[in-house]
Enzyme design. Structure first.
Site: not given
Ligand code: NAD
Length: 495
Positions: A190, A266, A300, A399
Site C-alpha cells: 500500500k 521504520e 527520516c 520531527e
Molecule cells: P504516515 O505514518 O502518515 O504514513 C505512512 C503510511 O501509513 C502511508 O501509506 C499512510 O497511508 C499509512 N497510514 C496513515 N494512517 C494510517 C492508519 N491509521 N492506519 C494504517 N495506515 C495508515 O507517514 P508519512 O507522513 O507518509 O511519512 C513520513 C514519516 O515517515 C516520517 O515520520 C518519516 O520519518 C518516516 N520515514 C521513516 C523512514 C525510515 O526508514 N525510518 C524512511 C522514510 C520515512
C-alpha cells in the site's frame, strides 16, 4: 544520465499514469468505485484519479497473494529461476527509469535531478542485489552431536503487507518488496495516498517480468481505510511499515487485535549533527546546509539538530547560512532545481506551524521561514535556520520533516553526546571531527542505528538501515533484511 528540459517535457507530455489497483495480475478499480484526486505538489493541480481501496479490496488482494503463495508458483520456484525473473524485473525497471523518475517528482515534489540521479538508481541497485540472493544463501545444520541431524532452514513467511510513506515512495517500497519477493513471499503493497503512481507502475513491470499473478499486488488508498485493513487482516503474516511513529504504533495495535502478525517498523528521526571544534568546518557546514534541504528536508535521517561546539559557532554558522541561502526552491521538474516542493498543502502548513512555534519559544530565526514561488501554485518553503535553540524546545524534539534546521550550541563533547541522545528517536546521527580516538569514542556513545563520521547519508545496499528507540525495529537493506521475511524452521531427525 541527467535529464534535460526537452526530454523531461517529452516524457511529461507522453505520461498516462495509471490510477487503478493491481491485484492478481490485473488492473482493477476499487470494488466501491471510489477514487481520490492525486494532486501534484509542484502546482497544486490534479494529476489523475486513483482508486481508493478499502477492506474488501485489501481482502481480495490478500486472497490472491495467499493463493499464489499456496500454489508454490513463486514460493517453491527453484531459487535460480526466481533469481532470473527478479533480474528481468530489474531490467525492465532500468529501461523505464526516466519515466519513473518523472512520475516520482511529479507526484511528490522532489527535484528531478534527485529522482533521476539518486532514487531510481538506488531502487535498481536494490532490485538487482536482492534478485541475486535466492541461489546464494545456504541453510544450516546445527552441531547437535552424533545421534541427530538438526536442520535449520529458512522458509518464506507467507503474505507480506507493506505500507510505505511518500518521501521516497519507490525506494521505501523496494526496500520491503525486493527482499520479501527474493525469499519467496507474496506481497500486498500500500503506497502513500500522496504518491501512489510509481508503486502502481512497478507492479505492472513485475507482471511484465512474468512474476506470477498474485505475487505482487498494489492497493492504493487512504491510511485509515486500506492501510488499517492490511494491518488488521487475519491472513497477512508480516507487516513491514515505514512512516510516522504515530501510525507505526497503530500497526502494533492492529497486530494485537488480529493475528499477532510480525510487525517491522521504520519510523521517524530527529538526527543530531555534531560538529566538534577540530572538524573541517567548510565541509561540515556545507553538508549541514545541503542535507537539511535534500528531499525538502522530508527525510527520516535529516540531520535536523545541528549541535555545534561554542568554540567555532560563529564562523561555522556563517558558512551554513550562506550555503543554505543559495539553495533556491523551484519547480521539481526543472533540471536545475535543487530544492523542490513539500508534498502537500497540509504538510506545508504543519511545517510553517513549527516555524511559528520556534519563534514563540524563543529560538532565533536567522534564515527563511517564508514561502517563495507563490506564482507556481505549489507548496514551497525557503531553507529555514534557527539558532540559539535549546533541546527542550518543540523544534528540537519533534520531527518537522521540512527544510528547517535547529542549532544548539554546546560547551563540551559530553554535553554534545547528552544532547544528541536526549530524544525519543535513534535513527541516524552525524559527527564531524579530526581526532580519530575522539570521534570513535563519541560514535560509540551515540544511540542510533547509523552513525556517519565526516560524511552524512552515505549509503549502500550492503549495509543495514534502521533505528533504535522509537525510530523502529528490525533493519531494511543488506542480508539482515531477509530475517524479517523468513521463518526459521528446525527439522530434528533422530539418527
Ligand atoms: P504516515 O505514518 O502518515 O504514513 C505512512 C503510511 O501509513 C502511508 O501509506 C499512510 O497511508 C499509512 N497510514 C496513515 N494512517 C494510517 C492508519 N491509521 N492506519 C494504517 N495506515 C495508515 O507517514 P508519512 O507522513 O507518509 O511519512 C513520513 C514519516 O515517515 C516520517 O515520520 C518519516 O520519518 C518516516 N520515514 C521513516 C523512514 C525510515 O526508514 N525510518 C524512511 C522514510 C520515512
Amino acid at each position: 544520465m541527467p535529464l534535460d528540459k526537452t526530454s523531461i517535457s517529452e516524457i511529461t507530455n507522453k505520461l498516462q499514469p495509471k490510477g487503478q489497483a493491481f491485484i492478481d495480475g490485473e488492473f482493477v478499480n476499487a470494488l466501491s468505485g471510489k477514487v481520490f484526486d492525486n494532486i501534484s505538489p509542484r502546482d497544486g493541480q490534479v494529476i489523475n484519479q486513483v482508486a481508493s481501496t478499502d477492506s474488501e479490496d485489501v481482502d481480495r488482494a490478500v486472497k490472491a497473494a495467499r493463493s499464489a503463495f499456496e500454489s508454490g508458483a513463486w514460493s517453491r520456484m527453484a531459487p535460480k529461476d526466481r533469481k532470473k525473473k527478479l533480474l528481468r524485473f530489474a531490467e525492465l525497471f532500468e529501461a523505464n527509469m526516466d519515466e519513473l523518475a518523472v512520475l516520482e517528482s511529479l507526484d511528490m515534489g522532489k527535484p528531478i535531478s534527485e529522482s533521476r540521479e539518486i532514487d531510481v538508481n538506488v531502487v535498481l541497485e536494490t532490485l538487482q542485489w536482492y534478485a541475486e540472493c535466492p541461489d546464494k544463501i545456504y541453510d544450516e545444520i546445527a552441531p547437535t552431536g552424533d545421534n541427530a541431524l538438526a536442520m535449520i532452514t529458512r522458509e518464506p513467511i507467507g503474505v507480506v503487507g507493506a505500507v510505505v510513506p511518500w518521501n521516497f515512495p519507490m525506494l521505501m517500497a523496494s526496500w520491503k518488496f525486493a527482499p520479501a519477493l527474493a525469499t519467496g513471499n507474496s506481497v500486498v503493497l500500500k503506497p502513500a495516498e500522496q504518491s501512489p503512481l510509481t508503486a502502481i507502475r512497478m507492479a505492472e513491470l513485475a507482471s511484465e517480468a512474468d512474476i506470477p499473478d498474485g505475487v505482487f499486488n498494489v492497493v492504493p488508498g487512504l491510511g485509515p481505510t486500506a492501510g488499517r485493513a492490511l494491518g488488521l487482516h487475519m491472513d497477512v503474516d508480516c507487516l513491514a511499515f515505514t512512516g510516522s511513529g504515530v501510525v507505526g504504533k497503530m500497526f502494533l495495535e492492529y497486530a494485537g487485535q488480529s493475528n499477532m502478525k510480525s510487525v517491522w517498523l521504520e519510523c521517524g528521526g530527529k538526527g543530531p549533527n555534531i560538529v566538534l571544534d577540530d572538524a573541517d568546518l567548510e565541509k561540515a557546514a556545507q553538508r549541514a546546509a545541503t542535507a537539511i534541504c535534500f528531499n525538502q528536508g522530508e527525510v527520516c535521517v535529516a540531520p535536523s539538530r545541528l549541535i555545534v561546539s561554542d568554540k567555532i559557532h560563529d564562523d561555522f554558522m556563517q558558512i551554513v547560512v550562506d550555503t543554505a541561502r543559495a539553495i533556491e526552491p523551484g519547480d521539481p521538474l526543472d533540471p536545475d532545481t535543487r530544492l523542490g516542493a513539500l508534498v502537500e498543502q497540509e504538510h506545508l502548513a504543519r511545517v510553517e506551524g513549527y516555524v511559528e512555534k520556534g519563534k514563540a519559544e524563543g529560538a532565533e530565526l536567522v534564515l527563511g521561514g517564508d514561502r517563495p514561488n507563490t506564482n507556481l501554485g505549489g507548496y514551497y518553503l525557503n531553507p529555514t535556520i534557527f539558532d540559539n535553540v535549546t533541546n527542550d524546545m518543540t523544534i528540537a524534539r519533534e520531527e518537522i520533516f521540512g527544510p528547517v534546521l535547529s542549532t544548539i550550541t554546546v560547551k563540551s563533547d559530553e554535553e554534545a553526546v547528552a544532547v544528541a541522545n536526549d530524544t525519543p528517536f535513534g535513527l541516524g546521527a552525524t559527527l564531524w571531527g579530526s581526532d580519530i580516538s575522539r570521534v570513535h569514542g563519541i560514535a560509540r556513545s551515540l544511540r542510533a542505528g547509523t552513525v556517519w563520521v565526516n560524511n552524512h547519508d552515505h549509503s549502500d545496499i550492503t549495509v543495514p538501515f534502521g533505528g533504535y528507540k522509537q525510530s523502529g525495529n528490525g533493519r531494511d537493506k543488506s542480508l539482515h533484511a531477509l530475517d524479517k521475511y523468513t521463518e526459521l524452521k528446525t527439522t530434528w531427525i533422530e539418527l
